[in-house]
Design a protein around this motif. Structure first.
Motif, short mmCIF file in Angstrom:
data_model
loop_
_atom_site.label_atom_id
_atom_site.label_comp_id
_atom_site.label_asym_id
_atom_site.label_seq_id
_atom_site.Cartn_x
_atom_site.Cartn_y
_atom_site.Cartn_z
N LEU A 27 8.30 -2.38 -7.51
CA LEU A 27 8.55 -3.05 -6.23
C LEU A 27 9.16 -4.44 -6.39
CD1 LEU A 27 5.40 -2.12 -4.10
CD2 LEU A 27 7.53 -0.87 -4.41
N GLY B 85 0.82 -1.22 0.00
CA GLY B 85 0.00 0.00 0.00
C GLY B 85 0.85 1.26 0.00
N THR C 17 2.96 4.68 1.08
CA THR C 17 3.84 5.23 2.10
C THR C 17 3.24 6.59 2.42
OG1 THR C 17 5.65 4.13 1.00
CG2 THR C 17 6.25 5.79 2.62
N GLY D 263 -0.31 7.72 -10.22
CA GLY D 263 0.41 6.46 -10.44
C GLY D 263 0.14 5.50 -9.30
N ASN D 264 0.28 5.99 -8.07
CA ASN D 264 -0.04 5.14 -6.91
C ASN D 264 -1.49 4.67 -7.02
OD1 ASN D 264 1.54 7.71 -5.03
ND2 ASN D 264 2.50 5.79 -5.57
N HIS E 280 3.51 0.81 -14.82
CA HIS E 280 3.49 2.20 -14.38
C HIS E 280 2.55 3.10 -15.16
CE1 HIS E 280 7.60 1.65 -12.39
NE2 HIS E 280 6.62 1.58 -11.52
N GLY F 236 3.20 -2.43 -7.46
CA GLY F 236 3.66 -1.82 -8.72
C GLY F 236 4.93 -2.52 -9.17
N ARG G 294 -3.29 4.26 -9.60
CA ARG G 294 -3.46 3.20 -10.59
C ARG G 294 -3.22 1.84 -9.94
NH1 ARG G 294 -0.27 1.23 -16.12
NH2 ARG G 294 -2.06 0.06 -16.85
N SER G 295 -2.19 1.76 -9.10
CA SER G 295 -1.91 0.45 -8.49
C SER G 295 -3.00 0.08 -7.47
CB SER G 295 -0.50 0.40 -7.88
OG SER G 295 -0.47 1.08 -6.66
N PHE G 296 -3.63 1.05 -6.83
CA PHE G 296 -4.73 0.73 -5.90
C PHE G 296 -5.99 0.31 -6.68
CE2 PHE G 296 -2.66 4.36 -3.29
CZ PHE G 296 -1.62 3.51 -2.92
P1 AMP Z 1 4.37 4.29 -2.47
O1 AMP Z 1 3.33 5.15 -1.81
O2 AMP Z 1 5.44 5.07 -3.15
O3 AMP Z 1 4.94 3.27 -1.50
O4 AMP Z 1 3.67 3.46 -3.63
C1 AMP Z 1 2.44 2.80 -3.50
C2 AMP Z 1 2.19 1.92 -4.71
O5 AMP Z 1 2.16 2.71 -5.91
C3 AMP Z 1 3.28 0.86 -4.96
O6 AMP Z 1 2.66 -0.36 -5.30
C4 AMP Z 1 4.06 1.43 -6.14
O7 AMP Z 1 4.67 0.41 -6.89
C5 AMP Z 1 2.95 2.10 -6.92
N1 AMP Z 1 3.41 3.14 -7.87
C6 AMP Z 1 4.27 4.16 -7.64
N2 AMP Z 1 4.43 4.93 -8.75
C7 AMP Z 1 3.63 4.39 -9.71
C8 AMP Z 1 3.33 4.72 -11.07
N3 AMP Z 1 3.85 5.78 -11.69
N4 AMP Z 1 2.45 3.93 -11.74
C9 AMP Z 1 1.88 2.85 -11.14
N5 AMP Z 1 2.12 2.50 -9.86
C10 AMP Z 1 2.98 3.23 -9.15
#
Ligand code: AMP
Ligand code: ZN
Length: 484
Positions: free
Chosen positions: A232, A30, A32, A40-41, A262, A229, A43-45
């Motif tokens: 990771l 999840g 940080t 971007g984040n 991404h 993502g 998108r992963s959620f």
């Molecule tokens: P973080 O808050 O930086 O720990 O990231 C949370 C989630 O967002 C992690 O699963 C990352 O891999 C993903 N993430 C970060 N940047 C991007 C991006 N540009 N596109 C898609 N997922 C991303």
């Protein structure tokens, strides 16, 4: 229908066979929480949400977690810089994370473990690793000796040839060409640093340790699916794998690893450090709506890169309108406001459909997403069907129960998309708009009379994109209604 997923570990698509379909264990990395999530984040959620909705629609019972990383290098740095406690830094961002999820109609998961509430579990895990001879100490910090773990590199397929024995990495994040022993427990370096007094010493966990420990805490075992993502994969997931498999060698840590590609901006990864990001709030303030954003971010395949632009958001709006206009057309014929049940039982819905065309369309929709969550394939089949729905309405071919069964079709579709409206929303038209519509309707009548069907169809499409539905009566008069 059975699922196939592309497993990053094997590098191929595999049938999905969870150990217990009545408790499918899924863990996702999840946020940080030291800033707003960017798109971007998000998108992963959203990818996790689609995974959830897809599995639910096929009858699996899920036990799903997403962790909150509320302690890491970035948070510590922010807390020192702003002279605030770690909790003061993370609380507002944790709140905004949940607000974003709600805005985007992302379903709530069963667990949201926090790193700072799982310290004991981290200490236990390190003890196990120590017992298994995988840990050494240097200057008060504890490191994982990657050379001692046979499977290191197995997951990310990293080249371990350059792996340096006894050379360490203290940072939470590092690059592929820097394969080194990573830190499990960092000793406190200054008084201002948040720390925990444990029998590992006064310090704090390394980021990778957090997820391994939270999985153990929530499930008491490994999981069926682990997501995150693609950034990771290395080092975070490689290190999680080394820790969990190293601590519990007799158990499988993760059966299926799924990684979401991404979101890019002008060809570059959207990221906080590059400063090329939009938050959800940025986009909403520009006047775009939540559904548009959700639709754009879910409509391409999770394993494809997606280039974000405002123009794409515009396109998403028009595409959504096409779907919604057709749905309103169906609801209009039913002539009542269809109350969407609070919890739609998707399995029951499917059994209620008898019209074979609708059954087939629904099967095609399912076939798409069951194939490694290929939502674009599902959407492609949906757009074909939408064409057919409209053509059949033009020719009055839908009868009896068909209308209601079409609503069921859209309810099924929306159990994944989460963007449609099942209540009619009428908006008043200005007199200029009414005049313009009357003029187009008249022109269409003339075009039909002159057998210029291309122009007649064009006008129908123009009106339909504005939410205007035409009803050609037997008497040769065309009535119109605003259905959206
Ligand atoms: P973080 O808050 O930086 O720990 O990231 C949370 C989630 O967002 C992690 O699963 C990352 O891999 C993903 N993430 C970060 N940047 C991007 C991006 N540009 N596109 C898609 N997922 C991303
Ligand atoms: Zn993680």
């Amino acid at each position: 229908m059975s699922f196939q997923f592309y497993n990053s570990k094997s590098g191929k698509k595999e049938p999905f066979l969870p150990k217990d379909p009545n408790r499918v264990k899924i863990y996702s990395c999840g946020p940080t929480v030291y800033n707003f999530a960017h798109l971007g984040n998000i998108r992963s959620f959203l990818f996790v949400d689609i995974l959830r909705r897809a599995l639910l629609s096929e009858g699996y019972v899920l036990d799903q977690s997403m962790n909150i990383t509320d302690i890491d290098d970035k948070i510590i740095n922010a807390s020192i810089e702003k002279k605030l406690s770690v909790e003061e830094i993370t609380a507002p961002w944790t709140k905004s994370f949940f607000e974003d999820l709600e805005s985007l109609n992302i379903q709530k998961l069963e667990h949201y473990p926090k790193a700072t509430e799982s310290i004991e579990d981290m200490v236990d895990l390190v003890h196990r690793l120590q017992n298994n001879g995988l840990v050494y100490e240097k200057d008060g910090s504890l490191y994982y000796s990657i050379q001692k773990f046979k499977g290191y590199g197995e997951l990310s397929k990293i080249d371990v040839a350059g792996m340096k024995s006894g050379v360490r990495n203290d940072a939470d994040e590092y690059e592929k060409d820097d394969v080194r022993d990573f830190v499990l427990w960092k000793n406190q370096k200054s008084d201002g640093e948040k720390s925990w007094d444990t029998d590992l010493g006064k310090g704090r966990p390394g980021w990778h340790l957090e997820c391994s420990a939270m999985i153990r805490k929530v499930y008491g075992s490994g999981v069926d699916i682990h997501t995150g993502g693609i950034d990771l994969l290395f080092p975070h997931h490689e290190n999680e794998h080394a820790q969990s498999q190293g601590a519990y060698p007799e158990e499988e840590f993760v059966t299926t690893w799924l990684h979401c590609e991404h979101l890019l901006v002008e060809g570059e990864k959207m990221s906080k450090s590059k400063g090329n990001f939009f938050t959800l709030r940025d986009i909403l303030e520009k006047g775009y709506d939540k559904k548009q954003i959700r639709y754009l971010l879910i409509s391409s395949h999770y394993r494809s890169k997606l280039n974000f632009s405002l123009a794409k958001l515009e396109e998403a709006k028009q595409t959504l309108e096409r779907i919604q206009t057709t749905l309103f057309r169906v609801l209009e014929v039913l002539d009542y406001v269809y109350e969407k049940p609070a919890a739609v039982n998707i399995q029951t819905l499917k059994t209620k459909i008898e019209n074979q065309k609708i059954v087939q369309a629904l099967n095609e929709f399912e076939t798409g997403f069951c194939d490694d969550l290929n939502l674009p394939k599902s959407l492609g089949s949906m757009f074909e069907f939408i064409k057919e729905i409209n053509q059949s309405y033009d020719k009055n071919l839908w009868t009896g129960n068909d209308h209601l069964e079409l609503v069921y079709y859209f309810l099924f579709v929306d159990s994944l998309l989460g963007v449609l409206s099942f209540e009619k929303e009428m908006q008043a038209l200005s007199s200029e708009e009414e005049n313009e519509i009357n003029r187009l309707v008249e022109e269409r009548g003339l075009a039909k009379k002159n057998k210029n069907f291309a122009r007649a169809d064009e006008i129908r499409n123009i009106l339909s994109s504005r939410g205007i539905q035409l009803l050609d009566t037997k008497e040769g008069i065309t009535q119109w209604k605003k259905v959206q």
